[in-house]
Design a protein around this motif. Structure first.
Motif, PDB file in Angstrom:
ATOM      1  N   ALA A  63      46.312  20.358  48.386  1.00 34.58           N
ATOM      2  CA  ALA A  63      46.966  19.657  47.074  1.00 34.58           C
ATOM      3  C   ALA A  63      48.130  18.503  47.908  1.00 34.58           C
ATOM      4  CB  ALA A  63      48.048  20.508  46.521  1.00 34.58           C
ATOM      5  N   ALA A  64      48.716  18.873  49.072  1.00 41.00           N
ATOM      6  CA  ALA A  64      49.567  18.093  49.830  1.00 41.00           C
ATOM      7  C   ALA A  64      48.647  16.929  50.340  1.00 41.00           C
ATOM      8  CB  ALA A  64      50.399  18.801  50.947  1.00 41.00           C
ATOM      9  N   ALA A  65      47.885  17.063  50.728  1.00 44.95           N
ATOM     10  CA  ALA A  65      46.921  16.064  51.584  1.00 44.95           C
ATOM     11  C   ALA A  65      46.307  15.093  50.445  1.00 44.95           C
ATOM     12  CB  ALA A  65      45.825  16.542  52.498  1.00 44.95           C
ATOM     13  N   ILE A  66      45.982  15.558  49.507  1.00 46.11           N
ATOM     14  CA  ILE A  66      45.372  14.625  48.297  1.00 46.11           C
ATOM     15  C   ILE A  66      46.579  13.684  47.546  1.00 46.11           C
ATOM     16  CG2 ILE A  66      45.551  16.035  46.226  1.00 46.11           C
ATOM     17  CD1 ILE A  66      42.476  13.999  47.628  1.00 46.11           C
ATOM     18  N   VAL A  67      47.796  14.315  47.603  1.00 42.30           N
ATOM     19  CA  VAL A  67      48.888  13.309  47.227  1.00 42.30           C
ATOM     20  C   VAL A  67      49.127  12.629  48.117  1.00 42.30           C
ATOM     21  CG1 VAL A  67      51.134  13.690  46.410  1.00 42.30           C
ATOM     22  CG2 VAL A  67      49.702  15.423  45.626  1.00 42.30           C
ATOM     23  N   THR A  68      49.056  12.950  49.580  1.00 49.55           N
ATOM     24  CA  THR A  68      49.531  11.840  50.474  1.00 49.55           C
ATOM     25  C   THR A  68      48.556  10.723  50.315  1.00 49.55           C
ATOM     26  OG1 THR A  68      50.420  13.611  51.967  1.00 49.55           O
ATOM     27  CG2 THR A  68      49.610  11.667  52.846  1.00 49.55           C
ATOM     28  N   GLY A 124      35.591  27.611  37.731  1.00 49.19           N
ATOM     29  CA  GLY A 124      36.673  27.547  36.882  1.00 49.19           C
ATOM     30  C   GLY A 124      36.811  26.547  35.758  1.00 49.19           C
ATOM     31  N   ARG A 125      37.959  26.409  35.045  1.00 44.49           N
ATOM     32  CA  ARG A 125      37.818  25.689  33.628  1.00 44.49           C
ATOM     33  C   ARG A 125      37.911  24.308  33.783  1.00 44.49           C
ATOM     34  NH1 ARG A 125      42.897  28.154  30.772  1.00 44.49           N
ATOM     35  NH2 ARG A 125      43.742  28.188  32.854  1.00 44.49           N
ATOM     36  N   ARG A 126      38.253  23.765  35.086  1.00 50.82           N
ATOM     37  CA  ARG A 126      38.370  22.221  35.337  1.00 50.82           C
ATOM     38  C   ARG A 126      37.112  21.808  36.115  1.00 50.82           C
ATOM     39  NH1 ARG A 126      42.612  25.292  36.294  1.00 50.82           N
ATOM     40  NH2 ARG A 126      44.356  24.834  35.163  1.00 50.82           N
ATOM     41  N   ARG A 127      36.039  22.546  36.400  1.00 53.12           N
ATOM     42  CA  ARG A 127      35.114  22.230  37.087  1.00 53.12           C
ATOM     43  C   ARG A 127      34.231  20.965  36.618  1.00 53.12           C
ATOM     44  NH1 ARG A 127      33.336  26.765  34.215  1.00 53.12           N
ATOM     45  NH2 ARG A 127      31.631  26.673  32.932  1.00 53.12           N
ATOM     46  N   TRP A 128      34.376  20.849  35.188  1.00 53.31           N
ATOM     47  CA  TRP A 128      33.544  19.583  34.700  1.00 53.31           C
ATOM     48  C   TRP A 128      34.371  18.321  34.951  1.00 53.31           C
ATOM     49  CZ3 TRP A 128      28.739  20.264  33.648  1.00 53.31           C
ATOM     50  CH2 TRP A 128      28.377  21.598  33.351  1.00 53.31           C
ATOM     51  N   LEU A 129      35.727  18.343  35.127  1.00 51.12           N
ATOM     52  CA  LEU A 129      36.409  17.006  35.554  1.00 51.12           C
ATOM     53  C   LEU A 129      35.856  16.138  36.343  1.00 51.12           C
ATOM     54  CD1 LEU A 129      38.925  15.602  34.571  1.00 51.12           C
ATOM     55  CD2 LEU A 129      40.382  16.922  36.535  1.00 51.12           C
ATOM     56  N   ILE A 153      43.103  14.826  41.038  1.00 49.56           N
ATOM     57  CA  ILE A 153      43.563  15.721  40.086  1.00 49.56           C
ATOM     58  C   ILE A 153      43.011  16.948  40.024  1.00 49.56           C
ATOM     59  CG2 ILE A 153      44.085  16.225  37.482  1.00 49.56           C
ATOM     60  CD1 ILE A 153      44.411  12.966  37.050  1.00 49.56           C
ATOM     61  N   TRP A 154      41.580  16.862  40.103  1.00 46.27           N
ATOM     62  CA  TRP A 154      40.885  18.138  40.102  1.00 46.27           C
ATOM     63  C   TRP A 154      41.473  19.035  41.363  1.00 46.27           C
ATOM     64  CZ3 TRP A 154      37.311  19.539  44.100  1.00 46.27           C
ATOM     65  CH2 TRP A 154      36.740  20.973  43.768  1.00 46.27           C
ATOM     66  N   VAL A 155      41.532  18.181  42.490  1.00 47.46           N
ATOM     67  CA  VAL A 155      41.810  19.012  43.580  1.00 47.46           C
ATOM     68  C   VAL A 155      43.157  19.699  43.675  1.00 47.46           C
ATOM     69  CG1 VAL A 155      42.676  18.871  46.135  1.00 47.46           C
ATOM     70  CG2 VAL A 155      40.672  17.570  45.348  1.00 47.46           C
ATOM     71  N   VAL A 156      44.319  19.103  43.151  1.00 46.21           N
ATOM     72  CA  VAL A 156      45.503  19.561  42.993  1.00 46.21           C
ATOM     73  C   VAL A 156      45.416  20.700  41.914  1.00 46.21           C
ATOM     74  CG1 VAL A 156      47.760  19.189  41.782  1.00 46.21           C
ATOM     75  CG2 VAL A 156      46.735  17.347  43.470  1.00 46.21           C
ATOM     76  N   LEU A 157      44.727  20.715  40.525  1.00 45.11           N
ATOM     77  CA  LEU A 157      44.838  21.650  39.661  1.00 45.11           C
ATOM     78  C   LEU A 157      43.799  22.845  40.203  1.00 45.11           C
ATOM     79  CD1 LEU A 157      44.063  19.632  36.502  1.00 45.11           C
ATOM     80  CD2 LEU A 157      46.089  20.576  37.118  1.00 45.11           C
ATOM     81  N   THR A 158      42.656  22.583  41.097  1.00 43.47           N
ATOM     82  CA  THR A 158      42.182  23.821  41.676  1.00 43.47           C
ATOM     83  C   THR A 158      43.035  24.441  42.763  1.00 43.47           C
ATOM     84  OG1 THR A 158      40.035  22.731  41.023  1.00 43.47           O
ATOM     85  CG2 THR A 158      40.052  24.344  42.948  1.00 43.47           C
ATOM     86  N   ALA A 159      43.360  23.663  43.519  1.00 43.80           N
ATOM     87  CA  ALA A 159      44.452  24.321  44.674  1.00 43.80           C
ATOM     88  C   ALA A 159      45.336  25.251  44.089  1.00 43.80           C
ATOM     89  CB  ALA A 159      44.913  23.060  45.473  1.00 43.80           C
ATOM     90  N   GLN A 160      46.056  24.536  43.107  1.00 45.65           N
ATOM     91  CA  GLN A 160      47.200  25.293  42.408  1.00 45.65           C
ATOM     92  C   GLN A 160      46.867  26.684  41.686  1.00 45.65           C
ATOM     93  OE1 GLN A 160      48.714  23.456  38.750  1.00 45.65           O
ATOM     94  NE2 GLN A 160      51.067  23.923  39.265  1.00 45.65           N
TER      95      GLN A 160
END
Length: 201
Positions: free
Chosen positions: A22-27, A140-145, A176-183
């Motif tokens: 999450a930190a790396a993708i925000v960076t 996960g629920r966000r897999r289609w994003l 966004i998918w990376v952050v949500l999945t990591a969270q």
């Protein structure tokens, strides 16, 4: 969420990997903004993100791509499912290749691309096309994003310049998918504290 089936990778390591992803993708996203600020001469509506890696300030975009690659690699260590991990590792390698192999100018015809430019295109396409499948296998629920983002990318490319906003919005969708999945992984693997036993009276 089940424990990792990778030998030697425990829940604590997966939580740390999720936070790093999450930190790396925000960076990555912040560095892309910095690249835009550093190169006001590049038209964001008609030029691809890779164009920012060309020239003296290009190191900012290169650093962004490497941060994105780190994010995918870290997420590969966090998600369950061997297929998802393999695909994310390929995406990480491809994204790193995007940074290492700097693109030719977008105006270069395909039949005149340099070897480095050709490697850039191959690396970029591998990551761009495979990430939605990595998400599907990750579950996960966000897999289609990411897949929705990819389809939206192609739909937008019909009506506006395909090098400009479509890929930028696509990469934002991936982020966004990376952050949500990591969270989600971090929350699911958070250690539970057993309730205190009542003292005997």
């Amino acid at each position: 969420m089940p424990s990792s089936d990778v030998p030697g990778v425990n829940d604590s390591s997966r939580r740390a990997a999720g936070r790093l992803a999450a930190a790396a993708i925000v960076t990555y996203q912040l560095l892309l903004v910095a690249a835009v600020v550093a190169r006001p001469d590049i038209d964001v509506t008609h030029k691809p993100v890779s164009e920012y890696a060309i020239g003296r300030p290009g190191w900012i975009a290169v650093a962004a791509f490497l941060a994105c690659a780190l994010s995918y690699a870290a997420l590969a260590a966090a998600v369950p499912g061997r297929t998802a991990r393999v695909l994310l590792v390929i995406c990480a390698a491809g994204t790193a290749g995007v940074g290492v192999f700097v693109a030719d100018p977008v105006s270069t015809p395909l039949d005149r691309l340099s070897t480095i430019g050709t490697l850039h295109v191959i690396a970029g396409l591998s990551a761009l096309l495979l990430l939605p499948f990595a998400a599907l296998f990750a579950g996960g629920r966000r897999r289609w994003l990411p897949l929705a983002g990819l389809l939206g990318h192609y739909a937008l490319s019909v009506v506006i310049p395909p090098e400009g906003w479509p890929p930028r919005l696509l990469f934002l969708t991936y982020a966004i998918w990376v952050v949500l999945t990591a969270q989600h992984i971090v929350q699911q693997l958070r250690p539970t504290v057993p309730p205190r036993q009542q003292r005997a009276t």
